[in-house]
Design a protein around this motif. Structure first.
Motif, short mmCIF file in Angstrom:
data_model
loop_
_atom_site.label_atom_id
_atom_site.label_comp_id
_atom_site.label_asym_id
_atom_site.label_seq_id
_atom_site.Cartn_x
_atom_site.Cartn_y
_atom_site.Cartn_z
N PHE A 159 0.81 -1.22 0.00
CA PHE A 159 0.00 0.00 0.00
C PHE A 159 0.84 1.27 0.00
O PHE A 159 0.64 2.16 -0.83
N LYS A 160 1.79 1.37 0.93
CA LYS A 160 2.58 2.60 1.07
C LYS A 160 3.36 2.92 -0.21
O LYS A 160 3.50 4.08 -0.58
N ARG A 161 3.87 1.91 -0.86
CA ARG A 161 4.64 2.15 -2.09
C ARG A 161 3.71 2.50 -3.25
O ARG A 161 4.01 3.38 -4.06
N ALA A 162 2.59 1.83 -3.33
CA ALA A 162 1.67 2.05 -4.45
C ALA A 162 1.04 3.43 -4.42
O ALA A 162 0.82 4.04 -5.48
N ILE A 163 0.76 3.96 -3.25
CA ILE A 163 0.08 5.26 -3.14
C ILE A 163 0.88 6.35 -3.85
O ILE A 163 0.31 7.20 -4.53
N GLY A 164 2.19 6.34 -3.72
CA GLY A 164 3.03 7.34 -4.40
C GLY A 164 2.88 7.26 -5.91
O GLY A 164 2.73 8.28 -6.59
N PHE A 165 2.89 6.05 -6.43
CA PHE A 165 2.73 5.86 -7.88
C PHE A 165 1.33 6.25 -8.34
O PHE A 165 1.17 6.93 -9.36
N ILE A 166 0.32 5.86 -7.59
CA ILE A 166 -1.06 6.17 -7.96
C ILE A 166 -1.29 7.67 -7.93
O ILE A 166 -1.93 8.23 -8.82
N ASP A 167 -0.75 8.35 -6.91
CA ASP A 167 -0.89 9.82 -6.84
C ASP A 167 -0.24 10.49 -8.04
O ASP A 167 -0.80 11.42 -8.63
N LYS A 168 0.96 10.03 -8.42
CA LYS A 168 1.66 10.59 -9.59
C LYS A 168 0.84 10.38 -10.86
O LYS A 168 0.70 11.29 -11.69
N LEU A 169 0.34 9.17 -11.05
CA LEU A 169 -0.45 8.86 -12.24
C LEU A 169 -1.73 9.69 -12.28
O LEU A 169 -2.15 10.15 -13.35
N THR A 170 -2.33 9.92 -11.12
CA THR A 170 -3.54 10.74 -11.03
C THR A 170 -3.22 12.21 -11.33
O THR A 170 -3.94 12.86 -12.09
N GLN A 171 -2.14 12.72 -10.75
CA GLN A 171 -1.74 14.12 -10.98
C GLN A 171 -1.43 14.39 -12.45
O GLN A 171 -1.66 15.48 -12.95
#
Length: 92
Positions: free
Chosen positions: A37-49
């Motif tokens: 979870f902690k690692r994925a959130i950073g990637f998901i936030d970047k992809l969303t931004q």
């Protein structure tokens, strides 16, 4: 097997794309992408931004992710680039 950032982004985009127009919630996305979870959130936030995936809030606890047209184009181009690199014996 170690995956670099581009490979992780590709995995997330592929997973969201495979979910179709209904989208995918966070738990199946993490499971299918094989990310904590902690690692994925950073990637998901970047992809969303970067408007590559959309986060749709259904309720306070339920969020669904859907790939955008821009995300589909990036994924397609990345796969082409990766294929070309591999044909020259390069590993990305």
């Amino acid at each position: 097997m170690y995956r670099n950032k581009q490979q992780i982004n590709q995995t997330i985009l592929d997973t969201v794309l495979m979910s179709g127009s209904e989208g995918i919630t966070i738990t199946p996305l993490l499971r299918q992408s094989n990310l904590p979870f902690k690692r994925a959130i950073g990637f998901i936030d970047k992809l969303t931004q970067n408007n590559l995936i959309n986060k749709i809030v259904i309720s306070d606890v339920k969020k669904v992710f859907i790939i955008t047209e821009r995300g589909k184009i990036l994924l397609e181009e990345y796969k082409k680039f990766n294929m070309i690199a591999e044909s020259f014996g390069l590993e990305l």
